[in-house]
Design an enzyme around this catalytic site. Structure first.
Site, PDB file in Angstrom:
ATOM      1  N   ASP A   1      -0.162  -7.608   1.384  1.00 12.50           N
ATOM      2  CA  ASP A   1       0.352  -6.265   1.543  1.00 12.50           C
ATOM      3  C   ASP A   1       1.802  -6.109   1.437  1.00 12.50           C
ATOM      4  O   ASP A   1       2.333  -5.012   2.316  1.00 12.50           O
ATOM      5  CB  ASP A   1      -0.183  -5.507   2.735  1.00 12.50           C
ATOM      6  CG  ASP A   1      -0.264  -4.138   2.470  1.00 12.50           C
ATOM      7  OD1 ASP A   1       0.079  -3.464   1.304  1.00 12.50           O
ATOM      8  OD2 ASP A   1      -0.111  -3.436   3.684  1.00 12.50           O
TER       9      ASP A   1
ATOM     10  N   THR B   1     -14.814 -22.419  -0.826  1.00 15.33           N
ATOM     11  CA  THR B   1     -15.124 -21.517   0.440  1.00 15.33           C
ATOM     12  C   THR B   1     -15.660 -21.897   1.562  1.00 15.33           C
ATOM     13  O   THR B   1     -16.332 -22.912   1.462  1.00 15.33           O
ATOM     14  CB  THR B   1     -16.075 -20.285   0.053  1.00 15.33           C
ATOM     15  OG1 THR B   1     -17.263 -20.761  -0.366  1.00 15.33           O
ATOM     16  CG2 THR B   1     -15.280 -19.598  -1.271  1.00 15.33           C
TER      17      THR B   1
ATOM     18  N   HIS C   1       1.006  -1.220   0.054  1.00 18.67           N
ATOM     19  CA  HIS C   1      -0.077   0.076   0.024  1.00 18.67           C
ATOM     20  C   HIS C   1       0.740   1.180  -0.035  1.00 18.67           C
ATOM     21  O   HIS C   1       0.391   2.058  -0.342  1.00 18.67           O
ATOM     22  CB  HIS C   1      -0.946   0.063   1.272  1.00 18.67           C
ATOM     23  CG  HIS C   1      -0.279   0.354   2.480  1.00 18.67           C
ATOM     24  ND1 HIS C   1      -0.121  -0.879   3.677  1.00 18.67           N
ATOM     25  CD2 HIS C   1      -0.054   1.433   3.074  1.00 18.67           C
ATOM     26  CE1 HIS C   1       0.363  -0.415   4.551  1.00 18.67           C
ATOM     27  NE2 HIS C   1       0.408   0.948   4.410  1.00 18.67           N
TER      28      HIS C   1
ATOM     29  N   GLY D   1     -10.142 -24.676  -4.655  1.00 13.23           N
ATOM     30  CA  GLY D   1     -11.523 -24.064  -5.115  1.00 13.23           C
ATOM     31  C   GLY D   1     -12.563 -24.319  -4.167  1.00 13.23           C
ATOM     32  O   GLY D   1     -13.416 -24.612  -4.554  1.00 13.23           O
TER      33      GLY D   1
ATOM     34  N   GLY E   1       3.409   6.593   8.019  1.00 19.30           N
ATOM     35  CA  GLY E   1       4.710   6.782   7.719  1.00 19.30           C
ATOM     36  C   GLY E   1       5.579   5.588   8.091  1.00 19.30           C
ATOM     37  O   GLY E   1       6.819   5.401   7.577  1.00 19.30           O
ATOM     38  N   ASN E   2       5.422   4.843   9.100  1.00 24.87           N
ATOM     39  CA  ASN E   2       6.179   3.547   9.746  1.00 24.87           C
ATOM     40  C   ASN E   2       5.810   2.607   8.686  1.00 24.87           C
ATOM     41  O   ASN E   2       6.742   1.358   8.821  1.00 24.87           O
ATOM     42  CB  ASN E   2       5.611   3.309  10.932  1.00 24.87           C
ATOM     43  CG  ASN E   2       6.613   3.957  12.113  1.00 24.87           C
ATOM     44  OD1 ASN E   2       5.954   4.715  12.808  1.00 24.87           O
ATOM     45  ND2 ASN E   2       7.645   3.595  12.166  1.00 24.87           N
ATOM     46  N   SER E   3       4.695   2.553   7.890  1.00 25.23           N
ATOM     47  CA  SER E   3       4.498   1.484   7.165  1.00 25.23           C
ATOM     48  C   SER E   3       5.572   0.867   6.073  1.00 25.23           C
ATOM     49  O   SER E   3       6.213   1.541   5.527  1.00 25.23           O
ATOM     50  CB  SER E   3       3.236   1.615   6.228  1.00 25.23           C
ATOM     51  OG  SER E   3       2.046   1.847   6.982  1.00 25.23           O
TER      52      SER E   3
END
Length: 528
Positions: free
Chosen positions: A174, A306, A143, A304, A246-248
């Site tokens: 992420d 859920t 991100h 495949g 800003g730490n991300s």
């Protein structure tokens, strides 16, 4: 003779007494003067003792050693992103107030209102990352660099902004991998094992909160395995070490200076630190990184199906089972359907090893090679049976489900940087005699007629109607000069423009020539 001798002795004695008396007087006067000066220098608090600063003594501890070891490996990342522009033409006014606003626009510019181009504002962001390879490979959060047009990286103690290219990213964890070229080996962070992390361990977060580079904060590990993220493969380490915007992408480090996590998100009601931060375990990050540098993307296995991972134990107990995963849906045409699995089947074991819960199933299946065959033990209507299923690519199996089948945009392959002739992104033309006369400019140079959006020239601050007089100290007198110099430069090179810019307030002497001000504009040519 005797009389003269006596007289001389008396004179000598008198002189001696006189000198002694004068000395005593001078001493007393000096002491009195010193006392008066001292009293004058400390009249506010005469009974206070002045403070003294001791000699500096370095107080070293484990946190100090850790910070010195880790800070050179942590980087500051800045990005910018400009959405596509649109143009508003001949829009009728929505109200009288709007018409008044347009009227003001006309009056201010002394002319008709032009078609208003809706040029979107450039969006900028910052984050952190850490170097994991001496050749300039960096781990950060996806991100932080998502949708970025330009990515720049700054090293500690170095104001140079190095252009970075995105090697690959993984939406479901992420994470992203960047590459910078600095011309020399970089210090790298030491990777730890996040499986050894325990609640109560010291935890140190390093990053650039609010743009404050290499900020170090300390706390403890508050919890492990936190399921608070939006994605299946995010099980976080929770810490109370201060983590802020800003730490991300920065590292979470143990007391030995080993990276145990990637700072990713916070729980907050204020937008800032409230004592609850989350870092993705470094073991997960290492798996993702290794796949990205090998393949440019992350592939995961899937069968495949859920399921609901929040089924209460009482449900399984009522079905006469101790463990398992109940199938909610079977993806049409997916591996499970082809292998004969159906809704409401209960998956009990994978290759003979019991399945604890949904997380256990997903983690094991995702690590299996695409195309490999597995044996799944199931319970169907109280009967136990086995089914053979071929592992599929998760992104392909769930491509119709945006939440599960996200596929990253194509990125550059590792080790194959794009090689193109660098472009400055400006329109230029040679100065004519008429130009020189009208502008009051007598030197050599070329006139900037346009600046491309998102170009190198725009990023360093070049403006229309600037006059470019030199590039890297090489004089510019014609368009051909610019082309010649440009052809010698390559992506990653530092470039300095010297431009002349007209001062709208004019010069001191009031002459046209005096209104031009020379400034330097510089940056690093982008890699793409």
């Amino acid at each position: 003779m005797r009389f003269l001798t006596t007289l001389r002795g008396q004179k000598l004695l008198s002189l001696t007494l006189l000198l002694f008396t004068l000395s005593i007087g001078i001493l007393i006067g000096t002491l009195m003067n010193s006392g008066v000066n001292a009293a004058k220098g400390q009249t506010v608090a005469p009974d206070a003792t002045p403070l003294t600063i001791p000699s500096p003594v370095k107080l070293s501890n484990e946190f100090t050693k850790l910070a010195k070891m880790m800070e050179p490996t942590v980087v500051f990342i800045s990005t910018d992103y400009t959405p596509k522009s649109s143009t508003r033409r001949n829009r009728p006014p929505e109200s009288d107030e709007d018409e008044d606003g347009l009227d003001l626009f006309r009056r201010f510019f002394r002319g008709p209102v032009p078609d208003l181009e809706q040029r979107p504002f450039r969006r900028e962001g910052t984050g952190s990352g850490f170097v994991v390879d001496k050749n300039g490979y960096i781990i950060t959060n996806y991100h932080v660099v998502e949708k970025a047009d330009h990515i720049k990286v700054r090293l500690r103690g170095n104001r140079t902004e190095y252009p970075a290219r995105l090697i690959g990213s993984d939406y479901e964890t992420d994470l992203a991998v960047l590459k910078i070229d600095v011309g020399h080996p970089l210090p790298v962070a030491k990777i730890g094992n996040s499986d050894s992390v325990q609640v109560g361990d010291w935890a140190v977060a390093i990053g650039s909160p609010f743009g404050l580079e290499t900020t170090v904060t300390a706390g403890i590990v508050s919890a492990t395995g936190r399921d608070v993220g939006p994605h299946q493969f995010q099980r976080f380490i929770q810490t109370d070490a201060a983590i802020n915007p800003g730490n991300s992408g920065g590292p979470l480090v143990n007391i030995n200076g080993e990276v145990i996590g990637v700072n990713t998100m916070i729980a907050t009601q204020s937008g800032g630190y409230q004592g609850i931060g989350f870092a993705l375990p470094v073991n997960t990050a290492v798996k993702v990184y290794n796949q990205i540098i090998q393949n440019g993307r992350v592939t995961r296995g899937s069968i495949g199906i859920t399921f609901n991972n929040n089924i209460k134990p009482e449900v399984l107990k009522a079905l006469g089972l101790k463990n398992g995963v109940i199938v909610d849906e079977v993806t049409p045409g997916g591996p499970a359907e082809k292998g004969g699995l159906k809704r409401e089947d209960v998956l009990l074991a994978l290759n003979g090893v019991p399945i604890k819960d949904g997380d256990d199933l997903v983690n094991r299946v995702s690590d299996m090679p695409i195309g490999s065959e597995v044996t799944i033990t199931i319970d169907r209507d109280g009967k136990t049976m086995e089914k053979k299923v071929v592992i599929g690519d998760r992104a392909e199996v769930h491509k119709s489900n945006p939440r599960l089948g996200f596929v990253e945009e194509e990125t550059e392959e590792p080790g194959k940087p794009e090689v193109t002739q660098s472009r400055f992104g400006i329109g230029i033309r040679s100065l004519t005699e008429t130009d020189r006369e009208n502008l009051g400019f007598k030197e050599n140079g070329v006139l900037v007629t346009s600046v491309e959006e998102d170009s190198f020239a725009e990023s360093i601050g070049v403006r229309e109607r600037d006059i470019l007089v030199s590039i890297n100290r090489q004089p510019v007198a014609s368009v051909d000069d610019v082309r010649r110099i440009q052809s010698t430069l390559k992506p990653g090179d530092a470039v300095a423009f010297r431009v002349m810019r007209q001062n709208p307030l004019g010069g001191r002497r009031g002459t046209p020539e005096d209104s031009w001000v020379g400034i330097y504009l510089g940056g690093t040519l982008p890699t793409r």
